[in-house]
Design an enzyme around this catalytic site. Structure first.
Site, PDB file in Angstrom:
ATOM      1  N   CYS A  97      42.054  48.852  46.645  1.00 42.57           N
ATOM      2  CA  CYS A  97      41.051  48.183  46.011  1.00 42.57           C
ATOM      3  C   CYS A  97      39.797  47.810  46.648  1.00 42.57           C
ATOM      4  O   CYS A  97      39.306  46.651  46.082  1.00 42.57           O
ATOM      5  CB  CYS A  97      41.615  47.167  45.173  1.00 42.57           C
TER       6      CYS A  97
ATOM      7  N   LYS B 204      50.873  36.480  47.202  1.00 40.83           N
ATOM      8  CA  LYS B 204      50.408  36.657  48.774  1.00 40.83           C
ATOM      9  C   LYS B 204      51.018  35.598  49.614  1.00 40.83           C
ATOM     10  O   LYS B 204      50.764  35.855  50.867  1.00 40.83           O
ATOM     11  CB  LYS B 204      48.689  36.696  48.733  1.00 40.83           C
TER      12      LYS B 204
ATOM     13  N   ASP C 117      37.018  34.029  47.667  1.00 44.14           N
ATOM     14  CA  ASP C 117      38.157  34.873  47.330  1.00 44.14           C
ATOM     15  C   ASP C 117      39.415  34.606  48.438  1.00 44.14           C
ATOM     16  O   ASP C 117      39.271  35.211  49.712  1.00 44.14           O
ATOM     17  CB  ASP C 117      37.873  36.040  47.131  1.00 44.14           C
TER      18      ASP C 117
ATOM     19  N   GLN D 261      43.769  36.449  50.759  1.00 43.05           N
ATOM     20  CA  GLN D 261      44.471  36.686  51.928  1.00 43.05           C
ATOM     21  C   GLN D 261      44.072  35.672  52.942  1.00 43.05           C
ATOM     22  O   GLN D 261      44.295  35.864  54.332  1.00 43.05           O
ATOM     23  CB  GLN D 261      43.877  37.991  52.706  1.00 43.05           C
TER      24      GLN D 261
ATOM     25  N   HIS E 111      37.217  43.201  47.550  1.00 36.69           N
ATOM     26  CA  HIS E 111      38.134  43.515  46.796  1.00 36.69           C
ATOM     27  C   HIS E 111      37.495  43.946  45.470  1.00 36.69           C
ATOM     28  O   HIS E 111      36.760  43.105  44.905  1.00 36.69           O
ATOM     29  CB  HIS E 111      39.337  42.627  46.953  1.00 36.69           C
TER      30      HIS E 111
HETATM   31  N1  PMP Z   1      41.134  39.657  46.635  1.00 39.78           N
HETATM   32  C1  PMP Z   1      41.566  40.171  47.742  1.00 39.78           C
HETATM   33  C2  PMP Z   1      41.318  39.926  48.905  1.00 39.78           C
HETATM   34  C3  PMP Z   1      43.058  40.729  47.596  1.00 39.78           C
HETATM   35  O1  PMP Z   1      43.739  41.208  48.784  1.00 39.78           O
HETATM   36  C4  PMP Z   1      43.687  40.656  46.230  1.00 39.78           C
HETATM   37  C5  PMP Z   1      45.131  41.367  45.974  1.00 39.78           C
HETATM   38  N2  PMP Z   1      44.971  42.651  46.890  1.00 39.78           N
HETATM   39  C6  PMP Z   1      42.893  40.121  45.196  1.00 39.78           C
HETATM   40  C7  PMP Z   1      41.746  39.670  45.591  1.00 39.78           C
HETATM   41  C8  PMP Z   1      43.660  40.267  43.864  1.00 39.78           C
HETATM   42  O2  PMP Z   1      44.645  39.256  43.898  1.00 39.78           O
HETATM   43  P1  PMP Z   1      45.712  39.292  42.726  1.00 39.78           P
HETATM   44  O3  PMP Z   1      46.116  40.880  42.184  1.00 39.78           O
HETATM   45  O4  PMP Z   1      46.884  38.507  42.977  1.00 39.78           O
HETATM   46  O5  PMP Z   1      44.887  38.717  41.261  1.00 39.78           O
END
Ligand code: PMP
Length: 424
Positions: free
Chosen positions: A381, A243, A217, A220, A140
């Protein structure tokens, strides 16, 4: 060894869904799921972007505002003591949900994005030009851009573990990518764009053999299972409340104890100090050292409710249910002419990303919305991996949570058939 987390989905045993896990009971806990959108029952399939909240979370936040609202840590009055107790109890809940060894290893942050920026800013102060950070091609942007900023600032080198055409990390390439200059490996637990479950335990094993710390990270991860940071063997693990059925604007960074003691603060301000003069500052011990200013107190309290609720679920039954959602959606969508699924890893959470020849993902998303079906369209993203897998205009992504049903899957397949007929 695979007890670390969300293990690969087990073979589907329909008997497991009889009684052990009642999706109707689960759904009843989510007020937002009980509505119609554009005249149709809502089919919410945008869970990788954010999840809906059960009543226990809504009520925990409501109760805090109605009865206990005060700032934490600094007050001697009763409300402040109540707020502080609840905030620190939330930290203990996060510790327990991640199976961290001690509560001091949990730092509250805004979410995964802030957690990774914290590590990049703080750990980054130990780095010199030419030092290497190793990420993967499946990341991401939250796990790419903070390292890019560090490259611009001090000249670190960003290396990338390749991904195969079905969306799995090519671990055979990993050992050769680790050099004496590699300072950190940062990878996601589960890909938000494709649903791939990455072998983070194996990555940690390889990294440890080379003496390199690992950041996972976990945005998910927790939404689809049980996470055990000690069993994974990582040094850092980032999670976001929204999430995992909790509030937005709150999350946590797990950092293994030795790191918290040696890493410098991330931001300066109140609550992270022991003494301040104009000449010198003595920082508070971790985790306070990393939590400058008034935090998202109500968010942490809502997160506690979400994680306590999550911990009480039958995760074996949920794994079977989610595997069934994934298998049924994958099979049904594949039948649609010109539809290509992007990301077909052997181990996936129920996320189906797809494109249809001759159509734009946004057009499909708009037609699905007219049927009350919420999906996400675009790059999720994760531009680099979508580009590699040939989805430059992005994909349509249906991301399921355990409160989704086989009826939701059927509604999705019907609506995509219809969109296909209208657009091609
Ligand atoms: N990493 C992953 C794999 C994600 O899916 C997301 C959110 N889509 C993020 C990082 C960023 O998370 P947040 O927007 O809650 O900071």
């Amino acid at each position: 060894m695979s007890s670390a987390l969300i293990s690969p989905a087990p073979a589907i045993d329909p008997a497991m869904n009889n009684g052990a896990f009642d999706v109707a009971v689960i759904r009843a806990a989510f007020p937002a799921l009980q509505q119609t959108v554009n005249g149709k029952p809502l089919v919410y399939l945008d869970n990788a972007a954010t999840t809906q909240k059960p009543l226990v979370v809504i009520e925990a936040v409501n109760q805090f505002y109605r009865h206990d609202n005060a700032n934490i840590h600094r007050g001697v009055h009763t409300l402040s003591a109540r707020a502080t107790d609840q905030y620190e109890a939330a930290r203990e809940q996060v510790r327990s949900s991640l199976n961290a060894a001690v509560v001091e290893e949990i730092v509250f942050v805004r979410g995964v994005t802030e957690a990774i920026n914290l590590v990049a800013a703080s750990f980054g102060q130990r780095l010199n030009a030419g030092d290497e950070i190793l990420i993967s091609a499946l990341e991401h942007h939250a796990n790419i851009v903070p390292w890019h900023l560090l490259r611009e600032r001090i000249g670190i080198v960003l290396n990338v573990i390749p991904v195969t055409d079905i969306g799995e990390l090519d671990l055979s390439a990993l050992p050769a990518l680790i050099s004496p200059r590699t300072q950190l490996i940062a990878v996601n637990h589960v890909s938000n764009a494709l649903g791939t479950i990455n072998p983070v335990w194996e990555i940690c094993q390889i990294a440890q053999a080379h003496g390199v710390p690992v950041l996972v990270d976990g945005a998910q991860g927790l939404p689809h299972g049980v996470v055990d940071v000690q069993s994974i063997g990582c040094d850092f693990y980032a999670m976001s409340g929204h999430k995992v059925f909790g509030p937005s604007g709150v999350g946590a960074l797990y950092a293994r104890r030795p790191w918290l003691d040696v890493l410098p603060p991330y931001q300066g301000g109140g609550d992270m100090i022991e003494t301040v003069s104009f000449d010198a500052v003595r920082y508070a011990p971790a985790p306070a050292k990393f939590e400058a200013g008034t935090p998202n107190i109500e968010g942490a309290i809502g997160l506690k409710a979400a994680l306590a609720w999550h911990a009480a679920l039958d995760w074996q039954a949920i794994a079977a249910h989610e595997a069934q959602l994934l298998a049924t959606a994958t099979t049904g969508l594949r039948d649609i002419p010109g539809l290509r699924i992007i990301g077909e890893a052997a181990n996936k959470v129920p996320v189906v990303s797809f494109v249809i020849d001759g159509t734009h993902p946004h057009d499909i998303g708009t037609l699905l919305d007219a049927q009350g079906i919420a999906v996400r369209t675009g790059q999720h993203c994760a531009m680099p991996v979508l580009k590699q897998l040939g989805a430059v205009s992005g994909t349509v992504r249906a991301s399921f949570a355990f409160y989704n049903t086989l009826d939701d899957v059927a509604a999705l397949i019907r609506a995509v058939h219809r969109a296909h007929a209208l657009l091609t």
